[in-house]
Motif scaffolding. Structure first.
Motif, PDB file in Angstrom:
ATOM      1  N   ASN A 302       0.812  -1.222   0.000  1.00 38.85           N
ATOM      2  CA  ASN A 302       0.000   0.000   0.000  1.00 38.85           C
ATOM      3  C   ASN A 302       0.843   1.270   0.000  1.00 38.85           C
ATOM      4  O   ASN A 302       0.314   2.357  -0.263  1.00 38.85           O
ATOM      5  N   MET A 303       2.143   1.150   0.295  1.00 40.95           N
ATOM      6  CA  MET A 303       3.040   2.302   0.265  1.00 40.95           C
ATOM      7  C   MET A 303       3.631   2.530  -1.130  1.00 40.95           C
ATOM      8  O   MET A 303       4.296   3.542  -1.365  1.00 40.95           O
ATOM      9  N   ILE A 304       3.424   1.599  -2.046  1.00 44.10           N
ATOM     10  CA  ILE A 304       3.966   1.705  -3.408  1.00 44.10           C
ATOM     11  C   ILE A 304       2.950   2.437  -4.286  1.00 44.10           C
ATOM     12  O   ILE A 304       1.748   2.173  -4.197  1.00 44.10           O
ATOM     13  N   GLU A 307       0.434   2.624  -9.701  1.00 38.46           N
ATOM     14  CA  GLU A 307       0.808   2.136 -11.028  1.00 38.46           C
ATOM     15  C   GLU A 307       1.991   1.169 -11.002  1.00 38.46           C
ATOM     16  O   GLU A 307       2.268   0.483 -11.996  1.00 38.46           O
ATOM     17  N   HIS A 308       2.691   1.079  -9.857  1.00 33.87           N
ATOM     18  CA  HIS A 308       3.856   0.189  -9.751  1.00 33.87           C
ATOM     19  C   HIS A 308       3.619  -0.993  -8.815  1.00 33.87           C
ATOM     20  O   HIS A 308       4.510  -1.831  -8.636  1.00 33.87           O
ATOM     21  N   GLN A 433       9.876   1.107  -6.284  1.00 32.45           N
ATOM     22  CA  GLN A 433       9.292   2.443  -6.146  1.00 32.45           C
ATOM     23  C   GLN A 433       8.724   2.630  -4.729  1.00 32.45           C
ATOM     24  O   GLN A 433       7.667   3.228  -4.530  1.00 32.45           O
ATOM     25  N   LEU A 434       9.445   2.092  -3.756  1.00 30.81           N
ATOM     26  CA  LEU A 434       9.008   2.117  -2.361  1.00 30.81           C
ATOM     27  C   LEU A 434       9.907   3.050  -1.569  1.00 30.81           C
ATOM     28  O   LEU A 434      11.131   2.871  -1.539  1.00 30.81           O
ATOM     29  N   ASP A 435       9.306   4.039  -0.928  1.00 26.52           N
ATOM     30  CA  ASP A 435      10.063   4.990  -0.120  1.00 26.52           C
ATOM     31  C   ASP A 435      10.474   4.326   1.203  1.00 26.52           C
ATOM     32  O   ASP A 435       9.610   3.861   1.949  1.00 26.52           O
ATOM     33  N   PRO A 436      11.776   4.256   1.513  1.00 25.35           N
ATOM     34  CA  PRO A 436      12.237   3.577   2.733  1.00 25.35           C
ATOM     35  C   PRO A 436      11.607   4.142   4.001  1.00 25.35           C
ATOM     36  O   PRO A 436      11.266   3.397   4.924  1.00 25.35           O
TER      37      PRO A 436
END
Length: 463
Positions: A302-304, A307-308, A433-436
């Motif tokens: 859910n954090m991605i 579209e990715h 495309q996941l923000d750490p």
């Protein structure tokens, strides 16, 4: 700052050896400054004769059988609760590899003595001590010297070559059982066939006309599964308004078609094999691991950006089934499973894959994913299970294995023991495309909901 219990031992040893007081100053370093091949670990073990300190390189696996044969003992790793008591007694966050720290007899692997310099945990979080070999050798004067470690680099672990999996599984079974090798994997492993409920869900998955009523009919045909889905939807974790009265209600109002379909699949498969009566002490129980990994995977998805994103349902199912190979190993190699548990306990610094390959010739990831393939499970799940510990995998459906890798290690960083923590490469976050920062926040929110997650895990165990 070096804890006084540690600095006193080293200073007293220097004084007894006749070294000048300032001849061997202690050096504190950050963990990242310590070369891994110079780091020394200690494992506390015990048997009916008492406790013992076992000192070996951090880059080696402790061969428990070899150690016991050489010592004429029956040592196993000290239970986590006993380790916690010792750490508290000496006011240390970890126990350094120093023979005098606990006053227990020590045995040291001979390879340690060939190091020109060694690095030890200091007993304080995030700090290590650098010592010259002579200083460390003086500390080991009364320790017994033996050869009982196996360099991890010498264990030819098959991390990514799936073409060799079936042959390695067959070789392992030939080695450890008297079964005649059959051509069909399900005969070879002697595991039950794919459950009927799971078969019906697989057919439903590929039916473009399938709807909520079709799924509800399948779930309701299995009373135990039906009760679990309704209980799941009623959990405070989802904060659903009003009472959930039926599977249809659970799908429509709370969980959704995709989640119920994959949850039901995971539960049906999880009940195929019995949970082993034992497991490595200190490890999170099987269904708790499954629950944490499934919910963590879902939270990260859910954090991605939409579209990715990989498919939520299949990622969730992969998390739920990530440790299925553990059940298969317990089922196929029962006489050796207990030994495997003892090795994992004695090697908390080593990923279980190396222990399994060393003892059996295969890993849970290999055998679990191969069985998923035999059962015609979705390719995304097969890939996720096989490559979940391989941060470098970038093939077809790698998003599913990559998200498991991240979930596992973020959970492990927070003390949910599913194995030693591995660093997460920056490129893995970039690839997904996941923000750490958002990923860490998502896992922290899950940890805050620990009680609710454990309750849901309890529902799985009861099923």
């Amino acid at each position: 700052m070096i804890p006084s219990a540690v600095s006193n031992i080293i200073e007293n040893t220097n004084r007894e050896s006749g070294a000048p007081a300032n001849a061997t100053p202690l050096t504190l370093v950050e963990p990242q400054q310590a070369p891994q091949d110079k780091v020394v670990k200690m494992v506390l073990m015990h048997d009916v004769l008492g406790r013992m300190q076992v000192i070996l390189p951090a880059t080696s696996l402790l061969d428990v059988d070899s150690l016991n044969t050489r010592l004429g003992r029956d040592l196993v790793a000290l239970a986590p609760d006993d380790l916690d008591s010792l750490r508290a007694k000496y006011s240390l966050s970890s126990l350094p590899a120093l023979p005098g720290i606990t006053g227990l007899p020590a045995v040291v692997d001979e390879t340690v003595l060939s190091m020109d310099v060694v690095y030890l945990e200091s007993g304080e979080q995030g700090q290590m001590i650098k010592l010259d070999q002579q200083v460390f050798a003086d500390l080991l004067t009364d320790a017994r010297q033996e050869s009982f470690s196996v360099p991890i680099a010498s264990i030819d672990l098959n991390r990514s070559d799936t073409s060799q999996d079936l042959e390695q599984i067959h070789d392992a079974i030939k080695k450890f059982t008297y079964l005649r090798i059959q051509q069909r994997l399900e005969d070879t492993l002697e595991v039950p066939p794919l459950p009927q409920t799971a078969q019906r869900i697989i057919h439903l998955r590929v039916d473009p006309e399938a709807g909520i009523n079709d799924l509800a009919d399948i779930v309701e045909a299995d009373p135990s599964l039906s009760a679990q889905v309704v209980s799941w939807a009623s959990s405070s974790f989802y904060s659903a308004p009003g009472k959930i009265k039926s599977v249809h209600d659970a799908i429509m109002r709370v969980l959704g078609f995709d989640l119920v379909m994959n949850l039901s699949m995971g539960l049906a498969l999880g009940r195929t094999l019995q949970l082993p009566k034992e497991q490595p002490e200190g490890y999170t129980p099987y269904w708790q691991q499954s629950m944490w990994m499934a919910t963590a995977t879902g939270a990260l998805i859910n954090m991605i950006p939409r579209e990715h994103r990989p498919g939520f349902g299949l990622a969730y199912l992969s998390g739920l089934l990530h440790n299925f190979g553990y059940l298969v190993l317990a089922h196929v190699f029962p006489p050796h499973f207990s030994l495997m548990c003892r090795y994992i306990e004695a090697n908390p610094h080593v990923d279980s894959s190396y222990v399994e390959h060393f003892l059996l010739g295969i890993t849970r990831e290999q055998v679990g994913s191969k069985l998923m393939a035999v059962w015609n499970m979705p390719e995304e799940v097969i890939v996720a299970l096989r490559h979940q510990k391989n941060a470098g995998f970038d093939g077809v459906n790698s998003d599913y294995s990559n998200i498991l890798f991240i979930a596992r290690n973020l959970l492990s960083e927070r003390g949910l023991w599913v194995g030693p923590t591995q660093p997460i490469p920056d490129e893995l976050f970039e690839r997904l495309q996941l923000d750490p920062e958002k990923a860490n926040e998502a896992i922290d929110e899950l940890i805050a909901a620990k009680d609710e997650i454990l309750k849901m895990a309890g529902m799985l165990e009861e099923g």
